[in-house]
Scaffold this active site. Structure first.
Site, PDB file in Angstrom:
ATOM      1  N   GLU A  43       1.029  19.416  -5.734  1.00  0.00           N
ATOM      2  CA  GLU A  43       1.233  20.328  -4.608  1.00  0.00           C
ATOM      3  C   GLU A  43       0.686  19.701  -3.331  1.00  0.00           C
ATOM      4  O   GLU A  43      -0.091  18.735  -3.385  1.00  0.00           O
ATOM      5  CB  GLU A  43       0.493  21.651  -4.848  1.00  0.00           C
ATOM      6  CG  GLU A  43       1.006  22.447  -6.021  1.00  0.00           C
ATOM      7  CD  GLU A  43       0.267  23.764  -6.212  1.00  0.00           C
ATOM      8  OE1 GLU A  43       0.520  24.420  -7.225  1.00  0.00           O
ATOM      9  OE2 GLU A  43      -0.556  24.128  -5.342  1.00  0.00           O
TER      10      GLU A  43
ATOM     11  N   GLY B 273      -1.777  19.042  -0.739  1.00  0.00           N
ATOM     12  CA  GLY B 273      -3.229  19.184  -0.704  1.00  0.00           C
ATOM     13  C   GLY B 273      -3.918  19.059  -2.044  1.00  0.00           C
ATOM     14  O   GLY B 273      -5.140  19.019  -2.114  1.00  0.00           O
TER      15      GLY B 273
ATOM     16  N   SER C 179      -4.268  14.467  -6.338  1.00  0.00           N
ATOM     17  CA  SER C 179      -5.129  14.032  -7.432  1.00  0.00           C
ATOM     18  C   SER C 179      -6.002  15.173  -7.953  1.00  0.00           C
ATOM     19  O   SER C 179      -6.494  15.113  -9.075  1.00  0.00           O
ATOM     20  CB  SER C 179      -6.024  12.874  -6.965  1.00  0.00           C
ATOM     21  OG  SER C 179      -5.239  11.759  -6.596  1.00  0.00           O
TER      22      SER C 179
ATOM     23  N   PHE D  35       6.721  16.430  -3.905  1.00  0.00           N
ATOM     24  CA  PHE D  35       6.922  15.098  -4.483  1.00  0.00           C
ATOM     25  C   PHE D  35       7.482  15.198  -5.900  1.00  0.00           C
ATOM     26  O   PHE D  35       7.047  14.483  -6.810  1.00  0.00           O
ATOM     27  CB  PHE D  35       5.631  14.269  -4.469  1.00  0.00           C
ATOM     28  CG  PHE D  35       5.100  13.978  -3.092  1.00  0.00           C
ATOM     29  CD1 PHE D  35       5.937  13.490  -2.109  1.00  0.00           C
ATOM     30  CD2 PHE D  35       3.770  14.206  -2.780  1.00  0.00           C
ATOM     31  CE1 PHE D  35       5.461  13.213  -0.829  1.00  0.00           C
ATOM     32  CE2 PHE D  35       3.277  13.934  -1.503  1.00  0.00           C
ATOM     33  CZ  PHE D  35       4.133  13.444  -0.533  1.00  0.00           C
TER      34      PHE D  35
ATOM     35  N   ARG E  82       1.962   7.181 -17.781  1.00  0.00           N
ATOM     36  CA  ARG E  82       1.371   5.979 -17.183  1.00  0.00           C
ATOM     37  C   ARG E  82       1.924   4.710 -17.816  1.00  0.00           C
ATOM     38  O   ARG E  82       2.048   3.687 -17.145  1.00  0.00           O
ATOM     39  CB  ARG E  82      -0.157   6.036 -17.313  1.00  0.00           C
ATOM     40  CG  ARG E  82      -0.767   7.001 -16.322  1.00  0.00           C
ATOM     41  CD  ARG E  82      -2.218   7.310 -16.590  1.00  0.00           C
ATOM     42  NE  ARG E  82      -2.681   8.274 -15.594  1.00  0.00           N
ATOM     43  CZ  ARG E  82      -3.648   9.155 -15.793  1.00  0.00           C
ATOM     44  NH1 ARG E  82      -4.270   9.187 -16.960  1.00  0.00           N
ATOM     45  NH2 ARG E  82      -3.994   9.993 -14.844  1.00  0.00           N
TER      46      ARG E  82
ATOM     47  N   ARG F 238      16.716 -23.325  -2.083  1.00  0.00           N
ATOM     48  CA  ARG F 238      16.341 -23.507  -0.680  1.00  0.00           C
ATOM     49  C   ARG F 238      15.684 -24.867  -0.473  1.00  0.00           C
ATOM     50  O   ARG F 238      14.689 -25.193  -1.139  1.00  0.00           O
ATOM     51  CB  ARG F 238      15.382 -22.381  -0.277  1.00  0.00           C
ATOM     52  CG  ARG F 238      14.723 -22.546   1.075  1.00  0.00           C
ATOM     53  CD  ARG F 238      15.679 -22.342   2.213  1.00  0.00           C
ATOM     54  NE  ARG F 238      14.950 -22.118   3.460  1.00  0.00           N
ATOM     55  CZ  ARG F 238      15.499 -22.188   4.661  1.00  0.00           C
ATOM     56  NH1 ARG F 238      16.788 -22.475   4.782  1.00  0.00           N
ATOM     57  NH2 ARG F 238      14.786 -21.963   5.750  1.00  0.00           N
TER      58      ARG F 238
ATOM     59  N   GLN G  58       7.380 -13.625   0.824  1.00  0.00           N
ATOM     60  CA  GLN G  58       6.825 -14.799   1.496  1.00  0.00           C
ATOM     61  C   GLN G  58       7.609 -16.061   1.148  1.00  0.00           C
ATOM     62  O   GLN G  58       7.864 -16.911   2.013  1.00  0.00           O
ATOM     63  CB  GLN G  58       5.353 -14.959   1.095  1.00  0.00           C
ATOM     64  CG  GLN G  58       4.544 -15.870   1.999  1.00  0.00           C
ATOM     65  CD  GLN G  58       4.300 -15.273   3.373  1.00  0.00           C
ATOM     66  OE1 GLN G  58       4.446 -14.072   3.562  1.00  0.00           O
ATOM     67  NE2 GLN G  58       3.961 -16.103   4.335  1.00  0.00           N
TER      68      GLN G  58
ATOM     69  N   GLY H 156      11.819 -15.686   6.340  1.00  0.00           N
ATOM     70  CA  GLY H 156      12.524 -14.730   7.192  1.00  0.00           C
ATOM     71  C   GLY H 156      13.615 -13.984   6.451  1.00  0.00           C
ATOM     72  O   GLY H 156      13.845 -12.786   6.690  1.00  0.00           O
TER      73      GLY H 156
ATOM     74  N   GLU I 139       2.100   9.282 -10.412  1.00  0.00           N
ATOM     75  CA  GLU I 139       1.475   9.590 -11.703  1.00  0.00           C
ATOM     76  C   GLU I 139       0.027   9.111 -11.779  1.00  0.00           C
ATOM     77  O   GLU I 139      -0.431   8.583 -12.788  1.00  0.00           O
ATOM     78  CB  GLU I 139       2.316   9.049 -12.872  1.00  0.00           C
ATOM     79  CG  GLU I 139       3.665   9.749 -12.967  1.00  0.00           C
ATOM     80  CD  GLU I 139       4.405   9.465 -14.255  1.00  0.00           C
ATOM     81  OE1 GLU I 139       3.780   9.344 -15.312  1.00  0.00           O
ATOM     82  OE2 GLU I 139       5.644   9.370 -14.181  1.00  0.00           O
TER      83      GLU I 139
END
Length: 391
Positions: free
Chosen positions: A139, A141, A144, A168, A255, A280, A348, A352, A375
């Site tokens: 909810e 507020g 956790s 959520f 989990r 590359r 990284q 770019g 979770e």
């Protein structure tokens, strides 16, 4: 626990893939090429929840992986379940997340705690994805601190009247049924909350606003709203007051699913980075031949391996009906942090191009962050782990 005991426990795990795992991995790779990859960026950009994909996954048995065959599920173990989430998440984190939430939370709660009549009524529909499931604990507020939830369920004859909201919530708008935990006692009382099965269409039950998210954008996240929502006492899961205790057990399994999601995202980002680094060229040779890049890849591979081992260890303990609170927290905490680290390094390596939507790693990067939050945050996992080791 002695080192000898730990060795004996770990020795039971066979790290080679079994036939079911190989079959599932191959099936998902083929399914992903045809049904997910062509549209995943379109879904991500527009925040489209592709419900038709989940109906197809239901036909393949992947929306009821852990559900016994007698209830219309696949009847697999957590080992196969981990493989399924990893393979889906390598392709798209959103699809992996929604598949995991449907299996572990709503379906998982009913499978673990519901009575036989409830199981026979709901599991066949959920296991085949005829119905999509949601699960409501969080909810505003009380993320956790779920013990202080404000949503109440007040007894009125043979019914409970629910008022409040959840946020959520994965599949909060598109779900056909939700398992919702509401307060039937005092705030802060771990035996003051009760779980209910509530079907969409029940008067007073609706979905609220849809969240506009950084990542996992094709996995729907909305509010659930209850306004004098009357739910019959037959829809209570288990005993009145056991909702919070049930939820903690459900999250132990959940989990493992988020750890699997994390491993899949990390693997997807890593494989993209390896491929790019071989193609590359800079200064006349592939960038993979530069130690700076090669060592990054070595670190990424090592971290993924460790995360995967922790995840399968937790799955193995779950299969053997052992207590798994600490091990699932180990796996979720470490694997989720690895997903963020690996996807960051992948961006990284791409330089770019990694920052553009023309290449895949920016999406892995955005999707990975949710794994450290959903979770139970990384901080909550450390709380669980520290309490377990200090007992």
């Amino acid at each position: 626990m002695t080192s000898e005991h730990l060795t004996q426990e770990s020795a039971s795990i066979d790290f080679s893939q079994n036939e079911n795992q190989r079959m599932i991995a191959d099936m998902i790779r083929k399914f992903g090429e045809e049904h997910i990859k062509p549209k995943l960026m379109e879904w991500d950009e527009a925040q489209i929840f592709p419900i038709e994909v989940f109906k197809k996954l239901g036909e393949l048995g992947l929306m009821g992986v852990l559900v016994p065959t007698e209830y219309g599920g696949s009847g697999f173990t957590y080992t196969e379940y981990v493989t399924a989430i990893v393979e889906l998440s390598k392709i798209c984190g959103s699809i992996g997340l929604s598949m995991a939430a449907h299996n572990s939370l709503c379906t998982g709660h009913i499978l673990l705690c519901a009575n036989e009549e409830q199981k026979r009524k709901y599991l066949p529909k959920l296991a085949t994805a005829e119905w999509i499931g949601a699960w409501g604990l969080t909810e505003v507020g009380t993320g956790s601190d779920s013990g202080n939830m404000s949503t109440t369920a007040v007894k009125d004859g043979d019914y409970y009247v629910l008022n409040g909201s959840k946020n959520f919530i994965t599949h909060g708008k598109s779900c056909n049924v939700a398992v919702v935990i509401a307060r039937t006692g005092e705030k802060g009382d771990s035996h003051g909350m009760t779980a209910f099965i509530i079907e969409k269409g029940t008067a007073g039950f609706s979905s609220g606003r849809k969240e506009n998210k950084l990542g996992m954008r094709a996995s729907e996240t909305t509010e659930l709203i209850f306004q004098n929502c009357r739910v019959h006492k037959s829809q209570v899961i288990g005993e009145v007051g056991d909702g919070f205790i049930q939820s903690m057990k459900v999250l132990d399994g959940g989990r493992i699913s988020i750890a699997s999601l994390s491993v899949g995202i990390a693997k997807g980002a890593f494989e993209a980075a390896v491929k790019y680094s071989k193609e590359r060229e800079q200064f006349g040779k592939p960038i993979a031949e530069f130690q700076a890049i090669a060592f990054k890849l070595a670190d990424m591979a090592t971290q993924i391996e460790a995360a995967e081992l922790l995840t399968y260890r937790a799955a193995d303990l779950k299969n053997r009906h052992k207590k798994v609170s600490k091990e699932s927290a180990f796996a979720k905490y470490y694997a989720s942090e690895v997903a963020v680290k690996v996807s960051t390094e992948a961006v990284q390596i791409f330089g770019g191009y990694g920052y553009t939507k023309d290449f895949p790693v920016e999406k892995y990067y955005r999707d990975s962050k949710l794994c450290t939050i959903g979770e139970g945050t990384s901080e909550i996992q450390k709380l669980v782990i520290s309490r377990e080791i200090l007992k």
